[in-house]
Design an enzyme around this catalytic site. Structure first.
Site, PDB file in Angstrom:
ATOM      1  N   GLY A  11       0.765  -1.570  -0.076  1.00  0.00           N
ATOM      2  CA  GLY A  11      -0.171  -0.398  -0.484  1.00  0.00           C
ATOM      3  C   GLY A  11       0.939   1.329   0.091  1.00  0.00           C
ATOM      4  N   ARG A  72       0.721  -5.308  -5.515  1.00  0.00           N
ATOM      5  CA  ARG A  72       1.330  -6.524  -4.533  1.00  0.00           C
ATOM      6  C   ARG A  72       1.339  -7.769  -6.167  1.00  0.00           C
ATOM      7  NH1 ARG A  72      -0.504  -4.678  -0.613  1.00  0.00           N
ATOM      8  NH2 ARG A  72      -1.786  -3.480   0.119  1.00  0.00           N
ATOM      9  N   ASP A 103       5.485  -4.628   6.101  1.00  0.00           N
ATOM     10  CA  ASP A 103       5.504  -5.925   6.776  1.00  0.00           C
ATOM     11  C   ASP A 103       5.771  -7.203   5.586  1.00  0.00           C
ATOM     12  OD1 ASP A 103       2.634  -6.114   6.705  1.00  0.00           O
ATOM     13  OD2 ASP A 103       3.057  -6.693   8.596  1.00  0.00           O
ATOM     14  N   THR A 125       4.302   2.808   5.975  1.00  0.00           N
ATOM     15  CA  THR A 125       3.082   2.358   5.849  1.00  0.00           C
ATOM     16  C   THR A 125       1.719   3.004   6.861  1.00  0.00           C
ATOM     17  OG1 THR A 125       1.127   0.062   6.695  1.00  0.00           O
ATOM     18  CG2 THR A 125       3.744   0.483   7.358  1.00  0.00           C
ATOM     19  N   ASP A 127       0.236   2.231   8.860  1.00  0.00           N
ATOM     20  CA  ASP A 127      -0.968   1.419   9.228  1.00  0.00           C
ATOM     21  C   ASP A 127      -0.273   1.300  11.304  1.00  0.00           C
ATOM     22  OD1 ASP A 127      -3.023   0.776   8.166  1.00  0.00           O
ATOM     23  OD2 ASP A 127      -1.731  -1.251   7.766  1.00  0.00           O
ATOM     24  N   ASP A 129       2.406  -0.425  11.590  1.00  0.00           N
ATOM     25  CA  ASP A 129       1.826  -1.396  12.267  1.00  0.00           C
ATOM     26  C   ASP A 129       3.388  -2.753  12.756  1.00  0.00           C
ATOM     27  OD1 ASP A 129       2.289  -2.438  10.183  1.00  0.00           O
ATOM     28  OD2 ASP A 129       0.271  -3.934   9.785  1.00  0.00           O
ATOM     29  N   ARG A 171      -5.492  -2.595   9.040  1.00  0.00           N
ATOM     30  CA  ARG A 171      -5.661  -3.403  10.024  1.00  0.00           C
ATOM     31  C   ARG A 171      -5.527  -3.843  10.838  1.00  0.00           C
ATOM     32  NH1 ARG A 171      -0.487  -6.377   6.694  1.00  0.00           N
ATOM     33  NH2 ARG A 171       0.439  -5.620   7.785  1.00  0.00           N
TER      34      ARG A 171
END
Length: 319
Positions: A11, A72, A103, A125, A127, A129, A171
């Site tokens: 992303g 992707r 990740d 990212t 996120d 995360d 997510r």
């Protein structure tokens, strides 16, 4: 080390262009040739390389998204796909690779390193995360985008005395929801890292009504449930007028904040330095206000953690 390449994967995140710029110019400053890989790992397998010059990254530091595009790839997850990518790199006489992404992107970067190709990861990212770093490029911009949206949503919620549920990305991480919920004054924040207590949500709404507050903002992370699911629960328990706003890809776009530009520049430059030093199989991280370089394996063993003290703070001051 004479030639390196850089790609963005997964992303998109605001600040990726700033990181690309830092990689390219740091490499050229150190007398390296640098190539951009278009369309992530798909382009890597296809040899979609373009030589980058100083002017190639001019006037991009302020732009969201990624000038190299992203994609992707299921094929790249296979050994055959990875070997195909390495062959393209070696045929182009490229000696090292910088991968900017999340990740999943780092898993691919790790596979390349395992098969002998020097690769460095830069966390990008919204996120936030990724284990191994306290911060990932794009998070600050995404948070500010959501805050701006919630501030506008609150005006309508107040005017029409409504409950507004704002569903945010992340997510399985609740960082965006927690940061935006706390800093926008949301009455309830639902994150994957904390027990979901619907009774508490309803009690907060009722307590607000008892003191004359007829509107409420609820921020829910996508890893908990959808906004529509939450709206259905509220409908079953009350007759409150409830709207759902799903911000979606809006959170990914936009011009990166100064903080994201700074972090992207630091991390991109550091990635080049690590390749020059002969490092491989590591990511650039930010821990305790310092750049660090944990291995992909070390980062993968850890688990992303959210600051639950901030969650408790939000609950105590949103009464």
């Amino acid at each position: 080390m004479k030639k390196i390449a850089v790609l963005t994967s997964g992303g998109d995140a605001p600040g990726m262009n700033a990181a690309i710029r830092a990689v390219v110019r740091r490499a050229i400053y150190n007398d390296l040739e640098v190539y951009g890989v278009r369309h992530g790992y798909v382009g890597l397998m296809e040899g979609d390389f373009i030589k980058m010059e100083l002017g190639s990254v001019g006037d991009i530091i302020h732009r969201g998204g990624t000038i190299l595009r992203s994609a992707r790839s299921e094929e790249f997850k296979t050994v055959e796909g990875q070997q195909k990518a390495i062959k393209q790199l070696k045929d182009a006489e490229i000696d090292g690779l910088v991968v900017i992404g999340g990740d999943g992107s780092f898993m691919g970067a790790g596979k390349l390193t395992e098969q002998g190709f020097p690769t460095i990861g830069v966390p990008g990212t919204i996120d936030n995360d990724i284990s191994g770093t306290d911060y990932s490029i794009g998070f600050d911009t995404a948070v500010n985008t959501v805050i701006e949206a919630i501030d506008k949503i609150r005006d309508t919620a107040y005017s029409h005395e409504r409950i507004c549920i704002v569903e945010v990305m992340g997510r399985n991480a609740g960082d965006i929801a927690l940061w935006t919920g706390l800093t926008s004054g949301a009455e309830s924040i639902l994150i994957p890292e904390a027990t979901y207590d619907f009774d508490d949500v309803m009690n907060r709404i009722r307590h607000g009504q008892e003191r004359g507050k007829m509107h409420s903002i609820i921020v829910v992370a996508e890893g908990v449930c959808s906004g529509e699911e939450l709206k259905k629960e509220i409908k079953e328990r009350s007759n409150l007028d409830t709207n759902v706003i799903v911000l979606g890809y809006l959170q990914r776009g936009g011009s990166p904040t100064a903080y994201d530009r700074m972090m992207a520049s630091r991390m991109g430059g550091k990635a080049v330095d690590l390749l020059i030093e002969g490092q491989k199989g590591v990511m650039v991280g930010w821990k305790n206000a310092q750049l660090v370089s944990p291995s992909f394996e070390e980062a993968a063993k850890g688990k992303h953690k959210i600051n639950l003290d901030d969650y408790d703070l939000a609950r105590s001051i949103s009464i």
